[in-house]
Design a protein around this motif. Structure first.
Motif, PDB file in Angstrom:
ATOM      1  N   MET A 185     -21.562 -15.015  18.115  1.00 48.73           N
ATOM      2  CA  MET A 185     -20.888 -14.340  19.301  1.00 48.73           C
ATOM      3  C   MET A 185     -19.899 -15.689  19.782  1.00 48.73           C
ATOM      4  N   MET A 186     -18.511 -15.282  19.863  1.00 49.48           N
ATOM      5  CA  MET A 186     -17.673 -16.616  20.177  1.00 49.48           C
ATOM      6  C   MET A 186     -17.198 -16.157  21.577  1.00 49.48           C
ATOM      7  N   LEU A 187     -16.636 -17.152  22.373  1.00 50.35           N
ATOM      8  CA  LEU A 187     -15.966 -16.902  23.561  1.00 50.35           C
ATOM      9  C   LEU A 187     -14.533 -16.218  23.346  1.00 50.35           C
ATOM     10  N   SER A 188     -14.249 -15.250  24.124  1.00 45.94           N
ATOM     11  CA  SER A 188     -13.064 -14.434  23.826  1.00 45.94           C
ATOM     12  C   SER A 188     -11.934 -15.000  24.783  1.00 45.94           C
ATOM     13  N   TYR A 189     -12.176 -15.183  25.790  1.00 46.90           N
ATOM     14  CA  TYR A 189     -11.017 -16.082  26.745  1.00 46.90           C
ATOM     15  C   TYR A 189     -11.842 -16.376  28.082  1.00 46.90           C
ATOM     16  N   ALA A 190     -11.009 -17.196  28.929  1.00 47.40           N
ATOM     17  CA  ALA A 190     -11.656 -17.683  30.208  1.00 47.40           C
ATOM     18  C   ALA A 190     -10.478 -17.325  31.083  1.00 47.40           C
ATOM     19  N   THR A 191     -11.164 -17.215  32.453  1.00 46.24           N
ATOM     20  CA  THR A 191      -9.957 -17.268  33.393  1.00 46.24           C
ATOM     21  C   THR A 191     -10.507 -18.418  34.460  1.00 46.24           C
TER      22      THR A 191
END
Length: 123
Positions: free
Chosen positions: A1-7
């Protein structure tokens, strides 16, 4: 699994959105859309990367103690340039570009709201 996006949260979107527009543009990322809650989402190659937003609970934004987002750069020169651009735009240095271990080249900075970021190149 990979990080999709961050806020990240910001209390001064009029300064933060231009900061990240100019900084992320150096790596080919652009504003994808204005967020309905306030702020913007940035992306590259059809994928979201980072949101700079009013916090969901509308409370004061704060930098997470121990939290950091790292951007993978295509070269050590890109790490240097990205870090320099962040400082030029008003960010603060948290660690100049340097090799932090065998094959780990990194530079650290904080944005205008105090959020911590790393520009890195592995290998």
């Amino acid at each position: 699994m990979m990080l999709s996006y961050a806020t990240i949260g910001s209390d001064d979107l009029e300064k933060s959105v231009p900061f990240f527009s100019a900084l992320l543009e150096t790596q080919g990322a652009t504003k994808v859309f204005d967020h309905p809650r306030g702020g913007a989402m940035f992306g590259k190659d059809g994928k979201l990367l980072l949101g700079v937003l009013t916090p969901f609970d509308r409370a004061t934004a704060s930098a997470g103690n121990g939290a950091m987002l790292a951007f993978d750069m295509p070269s050590r020169e890109a790490v240097d340039a990205f870090h320099a651009k962040a400082i030029e735009l008003g960010g603060t240095c948290e660690g100049a570009p340097a090799e932090r271990g065998p094959g780990f080249y990194m530079a650290y900075f904080r944005d205008l709201d105090g959020n911590k970021f790393c520009a890195c190149r592995f290998g």
